[in-house]
Design an enzyme around this catalytic site. Structure first.
Site, PDB file in Angstrom:
ATOM      1  N   THR A 109      -1.341  -5.464  -1.283  1.00  8.14           N
ATOM      2  CA  THR A 109       0.172  -5.772  -0.900  1.00  8.14           C
ATOM      3  C   THR A 109       1.124  -6.077  -1.896  1.00  8.14           C
ATOM      4  O   THR A 109       0.559  -6.917  -3.267  1.00  8.14           O
ATOM      5  CB  THR A 109       0.398  -6.517  -0.269  1.00  8.14           C
ATOM      6  OG1 THR A 109      -0.288  -6.097   1.118  1.00  8.14           O
ATOM      7  CG2 THR A 109       1.678  -7.036   0.943  1.00  8.14           C
ATOM      8  N   GLU A 110       2.260  -5.256  -2.798  1.00  8.82           N
ATOM      9  CA  GLU A 110       3.254  -5.185  -4.077  1.00  8.82           C
ATOM     10  C   GLU A 110       2.820  -5.976  -5.175  1.00  8.82           C
ATOM     11  O   GLU A 110       2.898  -6.117  -5.832  1.00  8.82           O
ATOM     12  CB  GLU A 110       4.041  -7.278  -3.145  1.00  8.82           C
ATOM     13  CG  GLU A 110       4.289  -7.089  -1.951  1.00  8.82           C
ATOM     14  CD  GLU A 110       5.814  -6.884  -2.431  1.00  8.82           C
ATOM     15  OE1 GLU A 110       6.211  -5.924  -3.131  1.00  8.82           O
ATOM     16  OE2 GLU A 110       6.639  -6.713  -1.293  1.00  8.82           O
ATOM     17  N   LEU A 111       1.354  -4.893  -5.339  1.00  8.69           N
ATOM     18  CA  LEU A 111       0.761  -5.063  -6.037  1.00  8.69           C
ATOM     19  C   LEU A 111       0.439  -6.078  -6.981  1.00  8.69           C
ATOM     20  O   LEU A 111      -0.595  -5.876  -7.688  1.00  8.69           O
ATOM     21  CB  LEU A 111       1.068  -4.403  -7.445  1.00  8.69           C
ATOM     22  CG  LEU A 111       1.437  -2.234  -7.304  1.00  8.69           C
ATOM     23  CD1 LEU A 111       1.651  -2.151  -8.828  1.00  8.69           C
ATOM     24  CD2 LEU A 111       0.584  -2.373  -6.603  1.00  8.69           C
ATOM     25  N   ILE A 112      -0.356  -6.726  -6.058  1.00  7.66           N
ATOM     26  CA  ILE A 112      -0.705  -8.290  -5.715  1.00  7.66           C
ATOM     27  C   ILE A 112      -2.140  -8.321  -7.061  1.00  7.66           C
ATOM     28  O   ILE A 112      -2.915  -8.007  -5.973  1.00  7.66           O
ATOM     29  CB  ILE A 112      -0.612  -9.433  -4.540  1.00  7.66           C
ATOM     30  CG1 ILE A 112       0.478  -9.933  -4.483  1.00  7.66           C
ATOM     31  CG2 ILE A 112      -1.481 -10.424  -5.745  1.00  7.66           C
ATOM     32  CD1 ILE A 112       1.125 -10.591  -3.317  1.00  7.66           C
ATOM     33  N   TRP A 118       4.179  -7.226  -8.295  1.00  7.48           N
ATOM     34  CA  TRP A 118       5.295  -5.962  -9.135  1.00  7.48           C
ATOM     35  C   TRP A 118       6.940  -6.698  -9.468  1.00  7.48           C
ATOM     36  O   TRP A 118       7.876  -5.923  -9.386  1.00  7.48           O
ATOM     37  CB  TRP A 118       5.252  -4.680  -8.775  1.00  7.48           C
ATOM     38  CG  TRP A 118       5.180  -4.102  -7.672  1.00  7.48           C
ATOM     39  CD1 TRP A 118       6.462  -5.000  -6.472  1.00  7.48           C
ATOM     40  CD2 TRP A 118       5.329  -3.142  -7.555  1.00  7.48           C
ATOM     41  NE1 TRP A 118       5.740  -4.155  -6.003  1.00  7.48           N
ATOM     42  CE2 TRP A 118       5.461  -2.662  -5.393  1.00  7.48           C
ATOM     43  CE3 TRP A 118       5.564  -1.836  -8.169  1.00  7.48           C
ATOM     44  CZ2 TRP A 118       6.089  -1.807  -4.837  1.00  7.48           C
ATOM     45  CZ3 TRP A 118       5.412  -0.519  -7.064  1.00  7.48           C
ATOM     46  CH2 TRP A 118       5.785  -0.593  -5.352  1.00  7.48           C
TER      47      TRP A 118
END
Lengths: 428, 488
Positions: free
Chosen positions: B145-148, B299
């Protein structure tokens, strides 16, 4: 820069928000090197003279033989009305006023045009008489002092401002703290007050409403040219927090309404929201602090809803009692139907109390850390109150950040804007 | 030769309706159906459908020379099934070309990687099987998720069997290093990391139509020159962006579709780059070094951290209260409960509560249905409170317990008698021992014998070892019955 300012009250002798705002503003202006001559109908001698030179209208003789004064007086005769106008009614005086019938201004002509006049400076039955006399004083004062701009606060002083402008040709700024629409509501507007307000704004070079909400009213209801109406939001005076110790006597959370119990303040919506919350959660108490013409009706409604064991009326509170009330409160609610600005939520936030305010208030335009609902949206109001009572992280954030936010709403900033506006009207 | 890797993110949360506290306990329907439907339909028309067609045309035209990758969240797929099946069809067409890689992520676009390993794993598996079911391929690359990403998240992903993962080329982590290389996890050396080239990605995703940008208007020629400025020995330019960039964030009128139609052709004709999918890059290129990421990156925003979702008091309270339910949710088989559990985990709900822009007077209004973070928080907590009540009702034994011996239960397990040997074995293999004990206590000797016949040594021992179950509710038995019916 010198300003001739017409007000109706000045601390410590105040009954409403008008006096507080005028005082805060003058103090802010002094910081920006503006000299102020502040005229009040009645000075008591203990006013704070650091911010402004206080001029007592009662001490100003009016030369009734002067042609200008006579002429001016004749144009004002439409003021001859009964006296049931109560703009900022002091709750204590409320009941007396209702019984008293005022006399026509004509009958009092000898008084108004007398050499000297003893103003009460209140909002009594002879208000219109005082307003008329105040205008004549305005004209006389204008000739005695030297100044660059005239600034009049609310309709009571507009005639004085206009008179001063006519006699000196100096620019006139009128401040709109509350319109007749806010005080009385649509359909109940007193046409004489309306006329006075409109006349003042028409004659003025600049109109300063205390919020965009009021600005809209001024433009749409009074037909004032939008280009000369410029909003400056009110601010709040910092205070030394009194070291009050208040012991909580109830274990339930407390939700508070504080204000006049009149149409304008929307107290009935607070009662309905209380009912909704109590249906779900019995561990809450509601306090209605204030007095006004809706009191009896509200008490009946509370009884009808069968919530009287959790809904309490305190009557009118002032001074330290107000501070104590805030210390006991977990949430403060201002459901006003029409609130030009609304200072009380700022006072609550300053005391670390999270607030729910109606979107129909000027203060909603400047506050971030407040929950905002439409005054008629009882469900939304109840939900906002419930959220603040039950979700701790939310109320914690509001306490800390709300206080900080209020501390940054300084009169100094508002005064800076007003000084710039003065410069504009002077140079035009 | 240097590669270009396109990856597009597709996500739509289930937005929650205005849910008042007095709805609690009565109203268990949380979706703002109208809002969800209209947003999904609008974005489908403006973005997903035209862009899918455009990509399909490019693949038809260039064959193996053009490739892209997608990650589509489970919640988005569910909504496509519900509201816009044509979008699903068009993704299936893309999948059928074999030129498109589908990535794995958490089903609910959740932040669970920062909280609970078990639930994280469950959601990734769920998402994998959903992708397999719809597109016929098993994802081998992971994007969170969200490039976490952090070292810790990387370990969890490696343990789930992935060997490639995408994240942000965050400056504060890379320092002087370039994002245009393949990196690997410091401990799980097999886990390769592809890092977003945020400058070139954001030139398209955020700046494309901004007229105040000094490079506006962005032409394909200019963009190609920028790509070519990447050092010759670097490996890959990772262009990662939200799929809604095309037609929704950047309107069609901005020329974004023309840009994307022409750019790949220009790149292919130029000949310095080839298009690859993340899995291909991971297979062919060698990581140049390890990447240490002690604190989570993402990101989002200038900070490229997780403060858009977590960190203020409201976000943390909501997050903790939500995941306090994890253990109990394991025991709940109710379909609607499980669906709500996923919907409530979407990161978007926490994003709506963010106060960091609010303080600057800057508003992140895009797709945010709330006027302020406070309203977002109250609404979410009201819903979560109702959900809590339901979870507790289902897990706490509120009904009068029924004694084993009484045998007065009105539950009919007669299906067991009709089960084939294979079905019986399957059931016994999967059913919880405790449930099995309940069943055995409530069926005839005949059925009991049948069960024992297929029991097997392990279950037999487990049953014998089971502490005596004194009582259980009718509700629990009903649940067990439903479970049995699934094996018929």
């Amino acid at each position: 820069m010198k300003v001739l300012m017409f007000g109706w009250e000045f601390p410590p002798h105040i009954t409403g928000g008008l006096g507080t705002a005028s005082y805060g503003l003058t103090k802010g202006l002094v910081k920006h090197d503006v000299d102020i001559i502040f005229v009040v109908p009645k000075a008591y001698g203990d006013e704070d003279q650091r911010a402004a030179r206080i001029v007592n209208a009662s001490d100003i003789p009016v030369n009734y033989k002067s042609k200008e004064i006579q002429e001016f007086y004749h144009r004002m005769t439409y003021l001859e009305v009964g006296s049931s106008i109560m703009p900022y009614v002091d709750p204590i005086e409320f009941e007396n006023l209702h019984q008293e019938e005022g006399k026509l201004l004509k009958e009092k002509e000898h008084l108004v045009l007398g050499e000297k006049y003893d103003f009460s400076g209140k909002y009594g039955a002879n208000l219109m008489e005082e307003v008329a006399r105040y205008a004549l004083v305005g004209a006389s004062i204008a000739k005695q002092f030297d100044f660059d701009v005239i600034h009049a606060h609310d309709w009571l002083t507009y005639s004085a401002g206009v008179a001063a402008k006519e006699l000196t040709g100096k620019p006139l700024v009128v401040h709109m703290h509350a319109t007749e629409y806010d005080r009385s509501g649509e359909g109940r507007v007193n046409s004489n007050v309306f006329d006075l307000e409109k006349m003042g704004m028409d004659q003025a070079d600049l109109v300063i409403p205390v919020s965009n909400l009021t600005r809209n009213t001024v433009i749409s209801k009074y037909g004032i040219d939008p280009s000369k109406v410029k909003t400056v939001h009110n601010a709040i005076e910092p205070v030394e927090q009194a070291d009050l110790e208040v012991k909580r006597s109830v274990k339930e959370k407390v939700v508070t309404f504080l204000g006049r119990l009149t149409f304008q303040k929307g107290p009935e919506y607070f009662v309905e929201a209380a009912k909704k919350i109590l249906e779900k959660d019995k561990n809450v108490r509601f306090v209605m602090a204030g007095n006004g013409d809706m009191m009896n009706q509200l008490i009946r409604r509370v009884a009808e809803l069968k919530i009287a064991d959790r809904f309490h009326f305190t009557g009118f509170l002032k001074g330290e009692d107000v501070d104590k009330m805030f210390l006991l409160s977990d949430v403060f609610v201002m459901p006003s139907v029409s609130e030009p600005f609304g200072l009380v939520p700022l006072e609550a936030m300053r005391s670390n109390v999270p607030v729910v305010i109606s979107k129909q208030s000027g203060v909603a335009e400047v506050l971030k850390h407040a929950l905002k609902v439409d005054f008629w949206d009882v469900d939304g109001m109840a939900d906002a109150i419930y959220g603040l009572l039950h979700y701790e992280s939310l109320s914690n954030m509001f306490k800390v950040e709300g206080k900080e936010e209020v501390e940054n709403l300084k009169w100094e900033h508002a005064a800076e804007k007003i000084k710039e506006l003065y410069q504009e009207v002077i140079s035009n | 030769m240097r590669s270009i890797c396109f990856y597009f993110q597709v996500h739509q949360p289930y937005r929650i309706k205005d849910y008042r506290f007095f709805n609690m306990g009565n109203d268990h329907y949380y979706d703002d159906e109208y809002l969800n439907k209209s947003i999904v339909e609008r974005v489908a028309q403006k973005s997903y459908l035209p862009m899918n067609n455009l990509l399909l045309d490019l693949i038809t035209k260039h064959g193996k020379d053009f490739k892209v990758s997608f990650s589509i969240t489970g919640l988005a797929l569910d909504q496509f099934e519900q509201y816009t099946p044509e979008v699903l069809e068009s993704f299936k067409k893309l999948a059928a070309t074999g030129q498109v890689e589908f990535l794995a992520e958490t089903y609910a676009h959740s932040l669970v990687s920062l909280k609970d390993d078990g639930e994280f794993k469950r959601q990734v598996e769920m998402h994998k099987s959903k992708i397999k079911e719809l597109f016929g391929v098993e994802p081998v690359t992971f994007r969170n998720t969200e490039l976490i990403y952090s070292d810790d998240v990387g370990s969890k992903v490696a343990e789930l069997g992935f060997d490639t993962m995408l994240t942000e080329g965050a400056k504060h982590v890379l320092g002087w290093k370039s994002p245009n290389y393949l990196y690997n996890h410091p401990e799980h050396k097999n886990l390769k990391l592809l890092l977003k080239n945020f400058r070139l990605s954001d030139d398209v995703a955020f700046r494309f139509s901004s007229q105040s940008w000094s490079e506006w208007p962005l032409t394909t020629d200019k963009y190609l020159q920028w790509l070519k400025q990447v050092e010759k020995d670097e490996q890959v330019v990772n262009l990662f962006m939200d799929y809604e960039t095309f037609g929704e964030h950047q309107w069609a009128e901005s020329g974004i579709f023309e840009f994307m139609r022409i750019l790949p052709t220009k790149i292919i004709e130029d000949g310095e780059f080839e298009f690859k999918t993340p899995a291909e890059i991971a297979k062919e290129a060698k990581p140049v070094s390890e990447l240490h990421v002690p604190y989570p990156i993402s990101w989002a925003d200038e900070e490229r951290d997780v403060t858009a979702w977590l960190g203020n008091e409201m976000q943390d309270e909501a997050f903790d209260k939500l995941y306090a339910l994890t253990e109990k949710m394991k025991g709940i088989n109710d379909e609607k409960m499980q669906a709500d559990w996923l919907k409530l985990q979407a990161s978007d709900h926490f994003y709506y509560m963010c106060t960091k822009w609010f303080a600057d007077g800057d508003v992140h209004e895009y797709f945010n249905p709330y006027p302020s973070p406070y309203e977002a928080f109250i609404n979410y907590m009201n819903v979560l409170s109702d959900f809590q009540i339901r979870v507790n009702d289902m897990t706490e034994n509120t009904e009068t317990p029924v004694q084993f011996e009484e045998g007065k239960l009105n539950i009919d397990f007669s299906e067991l008698q009709k089960m084939t040997a294979a079905q019986m074995k399957k059931l016994i293999a999967q059913i919880d021992v405790e449930d099995l004990a309940k069943v055995k206590a409530n069926v005839s000797t005949e059925v009991n014998e049948k069960i024992e016949k297929y029991l097997g040594k392990r279950k037999e021992k487990a049953l014998a070892d089971l502490e005596e179950v004194k009582s259980f509710s009718k509700e629990q038995l009903d649940k067990t019955k439903k479970l049995i019916q699934r094996f018929l």
